[in-house]
Enzyme design. Sequence first.
Site, PDB file in Angstrom:
ATOM      1  N   ALA A  48     -52.181  25.124  20.602  1.00 54.14           N
ATOM      2  CA  ALA A  48     -52.214  26.562  20.893  1.00 54.14           C
ATOM      3  C   ALA A  48     -51.598  26.842  22.262  1.00 54.14           C
ATOM      4  O   ALA A  48     -51.631  26.004  23.167  1.00 54.14           O
ATOM      5  CB  ALA A  48     -53.647  27.061  20.848  1.00 54.14           C
ATOM      6  N   GLY A  93     -53.917  22.161  17.896  1.00 59.40           N
ATOM      7  CA  GLY A  93     -53.365  22.872  16.750  1.00 59.40           C
ATOM      8  C   GLY A  93     -52.132  22.212  16.170  1.00 59.40           C
ATOM      9  O   GLY A  93     -51.825  22.382  14.981  1.00 59.40           O
ATOM     10  N   GLU A  96     -53.501  19.786  13.846  1.00 60.29           N
ATOM     11  CA  GLU A  96     -54.066  20.540  12.718  1.00 60.29           C
ATOM     12  C   GLU A  96     -52.961  20.983  11.770  1.00 60.29           C
ATOM     13  O   GLU A  96     -53.149  20.984  10.547  1.00 60.29           O
ATOM     14  CB  GLU A  96     -54.863  21.735  13.238  1.00 60.29           C
ATOM     15  CG  GLU A  96     -56.170  21.316  13.898  1.00 60.29           C
ATOM     16  CD  GLU A  96     -56.948  22.465  14.498  1.00 60.29           C
ATOM     17  OE1 GLU A  96     -58.142  22.604  14.198  1.00 60.29           O
ATOM     18  OE2 GLU A  96     -56.355  23.232  15.287  1.00 60.29           O
TER      19      GLU A  96
END
Length: 246
Positions: A48, A93, A96
């Site tokens: 992020a 992220g 992810e």
Amino acid sequence: MNRPHARNSLGKVFVNELFSALEQLRFDEQVRVVVFKSQVKGVFCAGADLKERAKMDDAEVAEFVRRLRNLMDEIAALPVPTIAAIDGYALGGGLELALACDLRVAASSAKMGLIETTRGLLPGAGGTQRLPRCVGVGLAKELIFTGRQIDGEQAASMGLVNHSVPQNSEGDAAYQRALTLAKEILPQAPFAVKMGKLAINKGMEVDIASGMAIEGMCYAQNIPTRDRQEGMAAFREKRPPRFTGK
């Protein structure tokens, strides 16, 4: 992915662009495999955009993380096989995103980790759910609790990635291996591959008896296809099949 000034971090504009790309891919019948790669050397995705997030209030943070979670779900829901080519850092992220893909290939020197706990956070875009389904509950807890970063070889040994390859001078060894893997998938019957993916994804979320029923439903959809008939004809005639996706 090509956001070099921010190491491909997931900011609002970048996330919107990814949603747009996924929308195009989902309805393009010519697409048979999707490879996620980075144009930024040494980085897959740094996670992020925390500089951007620092300017958000609590409600904005909650909404943005919800949108990130939806993005990963959209990647996972693509009907065709997806491959993450991890040639550099895949953190938070970024990992992810890779976990939302069906397959992962990493350079041995790549660094991966769900590092959120080192920032006072926890994984919020699917990491707490997809990592244990990939490597097992115990390992997932260890990696998330410690925020540890691991390299490509370690990731391969625990099943986090399918393949680990030595990095090359161009810095794209994982991408090249991902392309080779994609080329293995391309000749296969597209609809059968899609149904196989659907059966696995849905079946993993239920008990085995329900999973067998899901497999049966997917198989039934494949029976009337021209590709199934072509596969049988090619076998009888001792020739390579010519699949069309119909």
